[in-house]
Motif scaffolding. Structure first.
Motif, short mmCIF file in Angstrom:
data_model
loop_
_atom_site.label_atom_id
_atom_site.label_comp_id
_atom_site.label_asym_id
_atom_site.label_seq_id
_atom_site.Cartn_x
_atom_site.Cartn_y
_atom_site.Cartn_z
N LEU A 153 0.98 -1.31 0.08
CA LEU A 153 0.02 0.02 -0.16
C LEU A 153 0.80 1.22 -0.05
CD1 LEU A 153 -2.61 -1.25 2.76
CD2 LEU A 153 -2.91 -1.23 0.48
N ARG A 171 -4.75 5.76 -3.22
CA ARG A 171 -4.93 4.98 -2.15
C ARG A 171 -6.10 4.12 -2.10
NH1 ARG A 171 -0.61 8.20 -0.22
NH2 ARG A 171 0.69 7.09 0.82
N MET A 172 -7.11 4.81 -2.44
CA MET A 172 -8.49 4.27 -2.48
C MET A 172 -8.61 2.90 -3.59
SD MET A 172 -11.19 7.39 -2.21
CE MET A 172 -10.46 8.26 -3.51
N GLU A 174 -6.12 1.22 -4.49
CA GLU A 174 -5.04 0.13 -3.89
C GLU A 174 -5.94 -0.69 -2.95
OE1 GLU A 174 -0.91 2.57 -3.70
OE2 GLU A 174 -2.13 2.24 -1.99
N ALA A 175 -6.59 -0.07 -2.09
CA ALA A 175 -7.50 -0.80 -1.06
C ALA A 175 -8.74 -1.57 -1.81
CB ALA A 175 -8.16 0.23 -0.09
N ARG A 179 -8.97 -5.69 -1.82
CA ARG A 179 -10.19 -6.04 -1.18
C ARG A 179 -10.99 -7.15 -2.24
NH1 ARG A 179 -11.01 -1.06 1.28
NH2 ARG A 179 -11.46 -1.61 3.75
N ASP A 225 -1.80 6.03 7.74
CA ASP A 225 -2.95 5.87 7.15
C ASP A 225 -2.86 4.36 6.47
OD1 ASP A 225 -1.31 6.92 5.38
OD2 ASP A 225 -3.05 7.85 4.20
N ASP A 226 -1.77 4.02 5.89
CA ASP A 226 -1.67 2.84 4.99
C ASP A 226 -1.46 1.69 6.20
OD1 ASP A 226 -1.59 3.95 2.48
OD2 ASP A 226 0.39 4.44 2.96
N THR A 229 -5.09 0.96 7.15
CA THR A 229 -5.76 0.27 6.06
C THR A 229 -5.47 -1.17 6.03
OG1 THR A 229 -6.19 2.37 4.60
CG2 THR A 229 -6.10 0.11 3.51
N ARG A 232 -7.24 -2.84 8.86
CA ARG A 232 -8.86 -2.84 8.64
C ARG A 232 -8.98 -4.03 7.83
NH1 ARG A 232 -8.80 1.72 5.95
NH2 ARG A 232 -8.96 2.80 8.04
N ILE A 233 -8.21 -4.20 6.57
CA ILE A 233 -8.61 -5.12 5.52
C ILE A 233 -8.23 -6.58 6.14
CG2 ILE A 233 -7.82 -6.12 3.33
CD1 ILE A 233 -7.28 -3.16 2.28
N GLU A 236 -11.25 -7.33 8.12
CA GLU A 236 -12.42 -7.79 7.48
C GLU A 236 -12.43 -9.25 6.91
OE1 GLU A 236 -12.88 -4.99 4.26
OE2 GLU A 236 -12.70 -3.17 5.65
#
Length: 409
Positions: A153, A171-172, A174-175, A179, A225-226, A229, A232-233, A236
């Motif tokens: 990321l 970055r959006m 990438e995430a 996902r 922030d990376d 993320t 977070r992933i 999930e």
């Protein structure tokens, strides 16, 4: 082999001020104090190290050794497959050149095993391998393969593909791409378990050990922030990750601690060449360790050269990391993070006879490596002048002797 009169750092407790290690074949059979040594066995090779520091072979937890070769520039650089941002089927073992001279440098520094794999240009880069630094055939050098799935990321993927007008450019992106890839892998896993597949999918099979939490996803993430993320992933999809680099992990230490994921910190022995590394600092190691985060130190070879791994740990100690934690960050901690602690990372009976012997503290700049032992064999002898040593990249001392005598090709 019987190593005697050493200051032995087992990495499982307090150092043994005057101790011994006995090996048989490729494994350690005994570790103890000299006063508890009963007798020497017939035919045993005795190595009197006369007070030298004896440690487990050092471990590099994140590198590109053998893949980004030092001498050959673009011709020898197989680190990033820049044709697709998602390449889970790539295997590091297919790209590692055991003849890369960096392996010699690693051995000379007392580094006996490494985690090496693809770079960070792709959101999903492929599969890492954990391997010994000694040998000519990568298949025989590997301890764990695959050892992790690489993801990335931040700046690298978005600049690589965004500048081409492709996704990810943000970055959006990438995430979202990561996902979607994981979601497709989860659906594939469900279909496979329910017998709905006609055949295996070459791009999705590599995700099975990740989804089963057999191996982690190894996430390149510098900025806070990376890192968040990545966490977070991981939550999930209920997978394990390692946070690789973690340059700003100290700024979100509570969140990193709460995640339970380890951080492979560094390299801090380089320039601030990108915006996302502007808060780079060796103090990151101390702050994370004090919070109870499991850390390892990395050179990210060739970003910093692999032989400087113990010096990177030393600089972290200089910035407040306790000395014992500095030694753990290049031995037992990376072994745990890379899930190979049953084989390497400490000096215990039953573990691989990978041993590094130094004139003193390896984290100090003037310390020299006396011996590097891998699988019970002396691979590097620092007592000899390097110009007259029998070392052959990728081979053993016995190999070198045979080559000199014209017995090998």
């Amino acid at each position: 082999m019987l190593i005697i009169n050493g200051k032995i750092f087992t990495m499982t407790g307090k150092p043994v001020d005057c101790g011994y290690i006995r090996t048989e074949g490729k494994v350690i059979t005994e570790v103890g104090t000299m006063s508890s040594l009963d007798k020497r066995q017939k035919g045993e090779e005795v190595l009197d190290v006369d007070g030298a520091w004896v440690l487990p072979g050092l471990i590099e937890a994140h590198a590109h050794i053998g893949i980004s070769e030092e001498k050959w520039g673009a011709i020898g650089d197989d680190c990033n497959e820049l044709t697709n941002p998602v390449t889970p089927a790539l295997r590091a073992i297919d790209a590692v050149n055991a003849m890369d001279p960096a392996f010699h440098d690693a051995i000379k520094a007392g580094i006996t095993s490494v985690m090496t794999g693809p770079g960070s240009s792709n959101v999903v880069g492929g599969q890492f391998v954990f391997m010994k630094t000694q040998g000519r055939c990568v298949d025989n050098m590997a301890i764990l393969n695959p050892a992790a799935m690489k993801a990335a990321l931040g700046e690298n993927p978005k600049t690589t593909y965004g500048e081409q007008g492709n996704c990810p450019a943000t970055r959006m992106g990438e995430a979202a791409l990561l996902r979607r890839t994981l979601l497709e892998a989860v659906q594939y896993q469900k279909d496979k378990e329910r017998g709905r597949l006609d055949r295996e999918d070459f791009e999705k099979e590599p995700w099975m050990p990740v989804l089963q939490r057999v191996i982690p996803m190894k996430v390149h993430a510098h900025r806070a922030d990376d890192i968040l993320t990545a966490i977070r992933i991981a939550k999930e999809f209920n997978i394990d990750i390692t946070i690789d680099h973690g340059t700003e992990a100290h700024l979100i230490v509570d969140e990193v601690k709460a995640s339970g994921f380890p951080v492979i910190v560094g390299t801090d022995l380089t320039s601030r060449s990108k915006l996302e590394v502007q808060n780079m600092n060796f103090k990151t190691n101390k702050i994370l360790a004090e919070a109870g985060v499991l850390i390892a130190v990395t050179t990210d070879h060739p970003v910093a050269l692999i032989q400087y791994l113990p010096l990177c740990a030393g600089l972290a100690v200089k910035e407040g990391l306790p000395m014992e934690e500095g030694l753990k960050a290049i031995t037992i901690n990376p072994a745990k993070i890379c899930r190979v602690e049953q084989r390497v990372g400490s000096l215990e009976a039953g573990k691989d006879a990978d041993i590094a012997i130094f004139t003193g503290n390896p984290m100090e700049v003037f310390t020299k490596t006396l011996y590097t032992i891998i699988d019970g064999e002396i691979i590097y002898n620092g007592m000899k002048d390097e110009e007259n040593s029998e070392f052959v990249p990728g081979g053993s001392r016995k190999d070198a002797q045979k080559t000199a005598a014209g017995e090998n090709e």
